[in-house]
Design a protein around this motif. Structure first.
Motif, PDB file in Angstrom:
ATOM      1  N   MET A   1       0.826  -1.077  -0.036  1.00 31.85           N
ATOM      2  CA  MET A   1      -0.166  -0.071  -0.042  1.00 31.85           C
ATOM      3  C   MET A   1       0.783   1.102  -0.152  1.00 31.85           C
ATOM      4  O   MET A   1       1.923   1.262   0.764  1.00 31.85           O
ATOM      5  CB  MET A   1      -0.883  -0.165   1.067  1.00 31.85           C
ATOM      6  CG  MET A   1      -1.922  -1.210   0.989  1.00 31.85           C
ATOM      7  SD  MET A   1      -3.189  -0.694   2.208  1.00 31.85           S
ATOM      8  CE  MET A   1      -2.888  -1.702   3.740  1.00 31.85           C
ATOM      9  N   THR A   2       0.248   2.212  -0.633  1.00 32.31           N
ATOM     10  CA  THR A   2       1.092   3.536  -0.628  1.00 32.31           C
ATOM     11  C   THR A   2       0.649   4.488   0.226  1.00 32.31           C
ATOM     12  O   THR A   2      -0.455   4.462   1.002  1.00 32.31           O
ATOM     13  CB  THR A   2       0.952   4.189  -2.132  1.00 32.31           C
ATOM     14  OG1 THR A   2      -0.365   4.229  -2.617  1.00 32.31           O
ATOM     15  CG2 THR A   2       1.876   3.479  -3.147  1.00 32.31           C
ATOM     16  N   THR A   3       1.352   5.668   0.661  1.00 30.47           N
ATOM     17  CA  THR A   3       1.104   6.542   1.459  1.00 30.47           C
ATOM     18  C   THR A   3      -0.036   7.712   0.847  1.00 30.47           C
ATOM     19  O   THR A   3      -0.035   7.633  -0.416  1.00 30.47           O
ATOM     20  CB  THR A   3       2.232   7.350   2.017  1.00 30.47           C
ATOM     21  OG1 THR A   3       2.946   7.971   0.790  1.00 30.47           O
ATOM     22  CG2 THR A   3       3.015   6.540   2.572  1.00 30.47           C
ATOM     23  N   PRO A   4      -0.480   8.553   1.598  1.00 28.00           N
ATOM     24  CA  PRO A   4      -1.568   9.247   0.973  1.00 28.00           C
ATOM     25  C   PRO A   4      -0.908  10.254   0.021  1.00 28.00           C
ATOM     26  O   PRO A   4      -1.621  10.786  -0.816  1.00 28.00           O
ATOM     27  CB  PRO A   4      -2.308  10.184   2.108  1.00 28.00           C
ATOM     28  CG  PRO A   4      -1.878   9.404   3.164  1.00 28.00           C
ATOM     29  CD  PRO A   4      -0.654   8.474   2.886  1.00 28.00           C
ATOM     30  N   GLU A   5       0.453  10.460  -0.134  1.00 26.24           N
ATOM     31  CA  GLU A   5       1.029  11.335  -0.803  1.00 26.24           C
ATOM     32  C   GLU A   5       0.883  10.919  -2.616  1.00 26.24           C
ATOM     33  O   GLU A   5       0.994  11.629  -3.280  1.00 26.24           O
ATOM     34  CB  GLU A   5       2.601  11.242  -0.565  1.00 26.24           C
ATOM     35  CG  GLU A   5       3.117  12.341   0.394  1.00 26.24           C
ATOM     36  CD  GLU A   5       2.693  11.780   1.619  1.00 26.24           C
ATOM     37  OE1 GLU A   5       2.302  10.613   1.722  1.00 26.24           O
ATOM     38  OE2 GLU A   5       3.165  12.490   2.935  1.00 26.24           O
ATOM     39  N   LEU A   7      -1.878   9.930  -3.741  1.00 24.61           N
ATOM     40  CA  LEU A   7      -3.238  10.063  -4.156  1.00 24.61           C
ATOM     41  C   LEU A   7      -3.256  10.862  -5.376  1.00 24.61           C
ATOM     42  O   LEU A   7      -2.334  11.413  -5.651  1.00 24.61           O
ATOM     43  CB  LEU A   7      -4.223  10.443  -2.955  1.00 24.61           C
ATOM     44  CG  LEU A   7      -4.182   9.543  -1.828  1.00 24.61           C
ATOM     45  CD1 LEU A   7      -4.940  10.079  -0.622  1.00 24.61           C
ATOM     46  CD2 LEU A   7      -4.776   8.344  -2.322  1.00 24.61           C
ATOM     47  N   ALA A  10      -4.441  17.114  -8.019  1.00 30.53           N
ATOM     48  CA  ALA A  10      -5.622  17.887  -8.258  1.00 30.53           C
ATOM     49  C   ALA A  10      -5.921  17.998  -9.779  1.00 30.53           C
ATOM     50  O   ALA A  10      -7.291  18.127  -9.852  1.00 30.53           O
ATOM     51  CB  ALA A  10      -5.112  19.361  -7.930  1.00 30.53           C
ATOM     52  N   ARG A  13      -8.385  15.141 -10.450  1.00 30.05           N
ATOM     53  CA  ARG A  13      -9.682  15.438  -9.576  1.00 30.05           C
ATOM     54  C   ARG A  13     -10.438  16.461 -10.314  1.00 30.05           C
ATOM     55  O   ARG A  13     -11.727  16.329 -10.502  1.00 30.05           O
ATOM     56  CB  ARG A  13      -9.505  15.628  -8.006  1.00 30.05           C
ATOM     57  CG  ARG A  13      -8.933  14.499  -7.529  1.00 30.05           C
ATOM     58  CD  ARG A  13      -8.761  14.929  -6.088  1.00 30.05           C
ATOM     59  NE  ARG A  13      -7.759  14.177  -5.388  1.00 30.05           N
ATOM     60  CZ  ARG A  13      -7.146  14.315  -4.349  1.00 30.05           C
ATOM     61  NH1 ARG A  13      -7.621  15.214  -3.437  1.00 30.05           N
ATOM     62  NH2 ARG A  13      -6.419  13.236  -3.651  1.00 30.05           N
ATOM     63  N   GLU A  68     -11.709   5.167  -9.532  1.00 27.06           N
ATOM     64  CA  GLU A  68     -10.988   4.983  -8.410  1.00 27.06           C
ATOM     65  C   GLU A  68     -10.228   3.462  -8.486  1.00 27.06           C
ATOM     66  O   GLU A  68      -9.092   3.273  -8.135  1.00 27.06           O
ATOM     67  CB  GLU A  68     -11.547   5.073  -6.982  1.00 27.06           C
ATOM     68  CG  GLU A  68     -12.279   6.119  -6.733  1.00 27.06           C
ATOM     69  CD  GLU A  68     -11.369   7.274  -6.523  1.00 27.06           C
ATOM     70  OE1 GLU A  68     -10.064   7.120  -6.163  1.00 27.06           O
ATOM     71  OE2 GLU A  68     -11.684   8.559  -6.792  1.00 27.06           O
ATOM     72  N   GLU A  72      -6.244   2.861  -8.361  1.00 27.42           N
ATOM     73  CA  GLU A  72      -5.749   2.090  -7.326  1.00 27.42           C
ATOM     74  C   GLU A  72      -4.929   0.953  -8.095  1.00 27.42           C
ATOM     75  O   GLU A  72      -3.612   0.355  -7.891  1.00 27.42           O
ATOM     76  CB  GLU A  72      -6.467   1.553  -6.479  1.00 27.42           C
ATOM     77  CG  GLU A  72      -7.301   2.407  -5.840  1.00 27.42           C
ATOM     78  CD  GLU A  72      -6.423   3.051  -4.728  1.00 27.42           C
ATOM     79  OE1 GLU A  72      -5.239   2.974  -4.538  1.00 27.42           O
ATOM     80  OE2 GLU A  72      -7.157   4.236  -4.167  1.00 27.42           O
ATOM     81  N   ARG A  75      -1.718   2.405  -9.423  1.00 33.50           N
ATOM     82  CA  ARG A  75      -0.621   2.624  -8.187  1.00 33.50           C
ATOM     83  C   ARG A  75      -0.189   1.260  -7.696  1.00 33.50           C
ATOM     84  O   ARG A  75       0.463   1.218  -6.816  1.00 33.50           O
ATOM     85  CB  ARG A  75      -1.322   3.474  -7.183  1.00 33.50           C
ATOM     86  CG  ARG A  75      -0.811   5.084  -7.358  1.00 33.50           C
ATOM     87  CD  ARG A  75      -1.429   5.701  -6.143  1.00 33.50           C
ATOM     88  NE  ARG A  75      -2.658   6.576  -6.628  1.00 33.50           N
ATOM     89  CZ  ARG A  75      -3.832   6.325  -6.171  1.00 33.50           C
ATOM     90  NH1 ARG A  75      -4.058   5.600  -5.302  1.00 33.50           N
ATOM     91  NH2 ARG A  75      -4.816   7.229  -6.689  1.00 33.50           N
ATOM     92  N   ASP A  77      -1.974  -0.578  -5.863  1.00 32.79           N
ATOM     93  CA  ASP A  77      -2.475  -0.617  -4.550  1.00 32.79           C
ATOM     94  C   ASP A  77      -3.428  -1.776  -4.505  1.00 32.79           C
ATOM     95  O   ASP A  77      -4.550  -1.258  -4.424  1.00 32.79           O
ATOM     96  CB  ASP A  77      -2.731   0.738  -3.945  1.00 32.79           C
ATOM     97  CG  ASP A  77      -2.435   0.806  -2.564  1.00 32.79           C
ATOM     98  OD1 ASP A  77      -2.774  -0.160  -1.770  1.00 32.79           O
ATOM     99  OD2 ASP A  77      -2.294   1.823  -2.140  1.00 32.79           O
ATOM    100  N   PHE A  80      -6.813  -1.794  -2.127  1.00 28.53           N
ATOM    101  CA  PHE A  80      -7.727  -0.965  -2.312  1.00 28.53           C
ATOM    102  C   PHE A  80      -8.344  -1.083  -3.919  1.00 28.53           C
ATOM    103  O   PHE A  80      -9.454  -0.898  -3.956  1.00 28.53           O
ATOM    104  CB  PHE A  80      -7.460   0.644  -2.179  1.00 28.53           C
ATOM    105  CG  PHE A  80      -7.063   0.975  -0.793  1.00 28.53           C
ATOM    106  CD1 PHE A  80      -8.192   1.457   0.165  1.00 28.53           C
ATOM    107  CD2 PHE A  80      -5.968   1.159  -0.182  1.00 28.53           C
ATOM    108  CE1 PHE A  80      -7.914   1.569   1.366  1.00 28.53           C
ATOM    109  CE2 PHE A  80      -5.630   1.372   1.104  1.00 28.53           C
ATOM    110  CZ  PHE A  80      -6.695   1.676   1.943  1.00 28.53           C
ATOM    111  N   ALA A  83     -11.064  -3.339  -2.844  1.00 29.90           N
ATOM    112  CA  ALA A  83     -12.005  -2.869  -2.277  1.00 29.90           C
ATOM    113  C   ALA A  83     -13.002  -2.306  -3.387  1.00 29.90           C
ATOM    114  O   ALA A  83     -14.250  -2.560  -3.287  1.00 29.90           O
ATOM    115  CB  ALA A  83     -11.772  -2.078  -1.214  1.00 29.90           C
ATOM    116  N   ALA A  84     -12.244  -1.641  -4.534  1.00 38.06           N
ATOM    117  CA  ALA A  84     -13.291  -1.200  -5.551  1.00 38.06           C
ATOM    118  C   ALA A  84     -13.826  -2.146  -6.297  1.00 38.06           C
ATOM    119  O   ALA A  84     -14.906  -2.017  -6.508  1.00 38.06           O
ATOM    120  CB  ALA A  84     -12.415  -0.215  -6.165  1.00 38.06           C
TER     121      ALA A  84
END
Lengths: 100, 262
Positions: A1-5, A7, A10, A13, A68, A72, A75, A77, A80, A83-84
């Protein structure tokens, strides 16, 4: 898993928000056409048009989850992404169970 | 359409899906059967979620990983709800709705917005934690997600509620994430807005299969009202006295609860 950095940035999004704005505009156009048809007594036109508007509305949250999922997977990951995928599978199961 | 406009406007001003208002307006105001009101309300919730997803700010505040994890539980709850809703009598559904309205009325008044933020000093973050820009301090801040099991159970309950009584569930998820799980209010609202649309899908599909959405005329008019109301509400969001709206909303919901619990 990666860190929130890691994600989505902008720009990504903002692009998703732009797509959502286009889809909401499509929904609005279909609703206006359908309701005008209904007021004019053209039920044969109004019912499928309003149904299409509801269909696009139903599709929007599914597209959000799919986006999403792609993020994921990109990445790598897998927790997640799983999960998606589980959410998409549950929705697919409901659609087949109730509409199939 | 008027019911949808009220729900959409309050959705924009108070950050809720509007289902708890739509159901009584459609059920008692237009004399629709409770199940049909719940079905149409859930389509209205889809409209509110869609409108909320169009703003870049909401997208930036969203915690997508937390949302995905909670969605596994809320959608599971919604699937179970969609499969079992026909087993419950209308009176039972009305009681569940009344209890939900009472709970929401209390949380509307009692809900204190916790900041739940820490200064960003480059500390390592967990996979569910987040970093957001804080308007008040003008700098990046971080938050840490706590008590995840509580959030998961709440999400499953919100999913059940969505399919049973046509409310999006955000009104349950947002206060729990903010008050107990360490999530800042605006992040909780954005994450919930993402979730309520997805959680509504199994319920809407089930209601459609049962024929409760009919020829889409009422659902279409409601969504048109929701989208118009959301736009109006967004324009007023800076100027409107939100605390007064909350008190008004709590009073309306208390009346709604009394109506359905009697």
């Amino acid at each position: 898993m990666t860190t929130p950095e890691a994600l989505p940035d902008a720009t990504a999004r903002d692009a998703n928000a732009r797509l959502a704005r286009i889809l909401v505009a499509v929904v609005l156009a279909l609703l206006v056409a359908g309701l005008a048809g209904s007021a004019a007594g053209a039920a044969g036109f109004a019912t499928p048009t309003l149904g299409a508007a509801c269909g696009v509305l139903l599709l929007m949250p599914i597209l959000n989850v799919a986006a999403e999922f792609v993020d994921e997977v990109r990445r790598r990951d897998w927790a997640f992404a799983l999960a998606a995928a589980a959410v998409l599978l549950l929705i697919g199961y409901t659609a087949i169970d109730r509409l199939g | 359409m008027l019911a949808g406009t009220v729900a959409g406007g309050l959705g924009a001003l108070l950050g809720i899906g509007g289902g708890v208002l739509l159901v009584p307006l459609l059920n008692r105001g237009l004399d629709l059967p409770f199940s049909q009101a719940a079905a149409i309300s859930l389509v209205g919730v889809l409209g509110t979620s869609a409108a909320m997803s169009t703003t870049s700010t909401a997208r930036r505040l969203l915690n997508p990983r937390l949302a995905l994890l909670l969605l596994v539980f809320s959608v599971s709850g919604a699937v179970v709800g969609a499969k079992t809703v026909h087993l419950l009598q209308t009176r039972t559904l009305e009681l569940i709705f009344g209890a939900t309205a009472a709970l929401v009325a209390v949380s509307m008044l009692a809900r204190a917005s916790r900041r739940n933020i820490l200064p960003d000093v480059g500390q390592p973050l967990g996979v569910l934690d987040g970093r957001v820009f804080d308007d008040d301090t003008g700098r990046d801040v971080v938050y840490r997600v706590r008590r995840l099991p509580l959030a998961l159970v709440t999400s499953a309950a919100a999913g059940l509620l969505a399919s049973y009584v046509g409310v999006g569930g955000g009104i349950v998820i947002v206060p729990v994430l903010n008050a107990w799980c360490g999530v800042p209010m605006r992040v909780a609202a954005a994450t919930s807005a993402f979730m309520i649309g997805v959680t509504a899908v199994p319920g809407v599909t089930g209601y459609y299969a049962s024929g409760l959405l009919g020829d889409f005329h009422l659902a279409g008019a409601t969504v048109a009202g929701v989208l118009a109301g959301y736009r109006l509400g967004s324009r007023q969001s800076g100027a409107a006295p939100v605390w007064r709206l909350k008190i008004l909303m709590a009073m309306i919901l208390a009346a709604v609860a009394a109506m359905y619990l009697r």
